[in-house]
Design a protein around this motif. Structure first.
Motif, PDB file in Angstrom:
ATOM      1  N   ARG A  14       0.833  -1.200   0.000  1.00 26.80           N
ATOM      2  CA  ARG A  14       0.000   0.000   0.000  1.00 26.80           C
ATOM      3  C   ARG A  14       0.874   1.260   0.000  1.00 26.80           C
ATOM      4  NH1 ARG A  14      -3.667   2.483  -2.349  1.00 26.80           N
ATOM      5  NH2 ARG A  14      -4.704   4.101  -1.110  1.00 26.80           N
ATOM      6  N   GLU A  17       1.992   1.738  -3.461  1.00 27.63           N
ATOM      7  CA  GLU A  17       0.883   2.193  -4.301  1.00 27.63           C
ATOM      8  C   GLU A  17       0.618   3.684  -4.103  1.00 27.63           C
ATOM      9  OE1 GLU A  17      -2.339  -0.288  -3.137  1.00 27.63           O
ATOM     10  OE2 GLU A  17      -1.724  -1.996  -4.394  1.00 27.63           O
ATOM     11  N   ILE A  18       0.644   4.127  -2.839  1.00 28.14           N
ATOM     12  CA  ILE A  18       0.409   5.550  -2.555  1.00 28.14           C
ATOM     13  C   ILE A  18       1.526   6.393  -3.179  1.00 28.14           C
ATOM     14  CG2 ILE A  18       0.343   7.284  -0.711  1.00 28.14           C
ATOM     15  CD1 ILE A  18      -1.005   5.157   1.053  1.00 28.14           C
ATOM     16  N   GLU A  21       0.827   6.581  -6.895  1.00 28.33           N
ATOM     17  CA  GLU A  21      -0.372   7.382  -7.156  1.00 28.33           C
ATOM     18  C   GLU A  21      -0.110   8.876  -6.947  1.00 28.33           C
ATOM     19  OE1 GLU A  21      -3.246   5.712  -4.543  1.00 28.33           O
ATOM     20  OE2 GLU A  21      -3.511   3.864  -5.712  1.00 28.33           O
ATOM     21  N   SER A  22       0.732   9.216  -5.990  1.00 24.80           N
ATOM     22  CA  SER A  22       1.039  10.622  -5.717  1.00 24.80           C
ATOM     23  C   SER A  22       2.173  11.147  -6.591  1.00 24.80           C
ATOM     24  CB  SER A  22       1.418  10.793  -4.244  1.00 24.80           C
ATOM     25  OG  SER A  22       2.581  10.038  -3.942  1.00 24.80           O
ATOM     26  N   SER A  23       2.677  10.299  -7.502  1.00 23.93           N
ATOM     27  CA  SER A  23       3.764  10.651  -8.428  1.00 23.93           C
ATOM     28  C   SER A  23       5.084  10.938  -7.711  1.00 23.93           C
ATOM     29  CB  SER A  23       3.372  11.874  -9.277  1.00 23.93           C
ATOM     30  OG  SER A  23       2.214  11.588 -10.030  1.00 23.93           O
ATOM     31  N   SER A  52       0.429   0.516 -12.669  1.00 26.20           N
ATOM     32  CA  SER A  52       0.103   1.890 -12.276  1.00 26.20           C
ATOM     33  C   SER A  52       1.191   2.855 -12.743  1.00 26.20           C
ATOM     34  CB  SER A  52      -0.052   1.983 -10.756  1.00 26.20           C
ATOM     35  OG  SER A  52      -1.106   1.154 -10.314  1.00 26.20           O
ATOM     36  N   THR A  56       0.975   6.063 -15.277  1.00 24.49           N
ATOM     37  CA  THR A  56       1.401   7.387 -14.830  1.00 24.49           C
ATOM     38  C   THR A  56       2.429   7.993 -15.775  1.00 24.49           C
ATOM     39  OG1 THR A  56       1.011   6.796 -12.509  1.00 24.49           O
ATOM     40  CG2 THR A  56       2.445   8.677 -12.932  1.00 24.49           C
TER      41      THR A  56
END
Length: 244
Positions: A14, A17-18, A21-23, A52, A56
């Motif tokens: 996780r 993943e965060i 997701e937050s680049s 992911s 991105t």
């Protein structure tokens, strides 16, 4: 890695993943994690993470367009290499374009220097002729007063050799001299501008050559040349990508 061992795989997954997701997490970060320990090597190779990351970094491409048998990590590597090759080709074109600009500036500078030198030589000859004409005018005036015959003969010879009206010719020479000075000043100004442009182009070329992938759409941090640890990490990341 005692702290890492205390966290379950789900929590680590996780966190990764965060980060993506937050680049804040890049492909380099995943590669760095993969060389720290066996556990993070396994977690950082998770297909969903690379999927992911693919979305991105390459939003214009869809991962589902590729064969399902290929892993997201492999697809990322394929797309990364293609985009990198495109960027390298664009970089080569940019270098050639700037080199062409430098060559053109150099050609113009040589041409201006040649024309300036010709104009200076012309001005030198003009000044010499003007001085000679002034001597003739002085000799012409001197003929109206008494002088020793030897001096008078030389002055008379000088005056007789001049086939044009002295004052008219002097005026024309003075105008020509003024024009030469203006031409030389114009060439010198143009030369300064052209040399400044060439220097700017050379600095741009040096910048592009030193950072060939500066505009690459993935975040690439420059490595300090004096940081040996950074160099070792770079080689390890490269090796990890080649093993994908």
């Amino acid at each position: 890695m005692s702290g890492a061992s205390a966290l379950p795989d789900e929590l680590w997954r996780r966190i990764l993943e965060i980060g993506i997701e937050s680049s804040n997490f890049t492909y380099k970060d995943l590669c760095c994690l993969s060389i720290t320990c066996t556990r993070l090597n396994r977690l950082s190779s998770d297909d969903s993470l690379w999927s992911s990351l693919f979305s991105t970094d390459f939003p214009q491409y869809h991962i589902n367009q590729h064969p399902s048998s290929s892993s997201s990590k492999s697809l990322y590597k394929i797309r990364y290499e293609k985009v990198r090759e495109q960027k390298l080709l664009a970089h080569r074109r940019a270098v050639l374009r700037i080199q062409s600009e430098i060559n053109e500036h150099s050609r113009r500078i040589r041409e201006m220097e040649l024309r300036s030198a010709e104009e200076k030589e012309k001005m030198k000859n003009t000044v010499a002729e003007l001085l000679n004409l002034r001597k003739i005018r002085q000799a012409s005036v001197a003929l109206n007063v008494w002088q020793p015959e030897v001096v008078r003969g030389r002055q008379k010879q000088m005056v007789e050799q001049c086939n044009v009206p002295i004052d008219n010719r002097i005026h024309a020479i003075e105008m020509e001299l003024k024009l030469c000075k203006q031409q030389i000043l114009g060439f010198e100004k143009a030369l300064r501008v052209e040399k400044k442009r060439m220097q700017t182009a050379k600095e741009k070329l040096a910048s592009v050559e030193y950072h060939p992938l500066r505009d690459f759409n993935l975040t690439v941090s420059p490595v300090d040349e004096h940081d040996m640890r950074g160099k070792r990490s770079k080689h390890m990341i490269k090796g990890n990508l080649e093993k994908m």
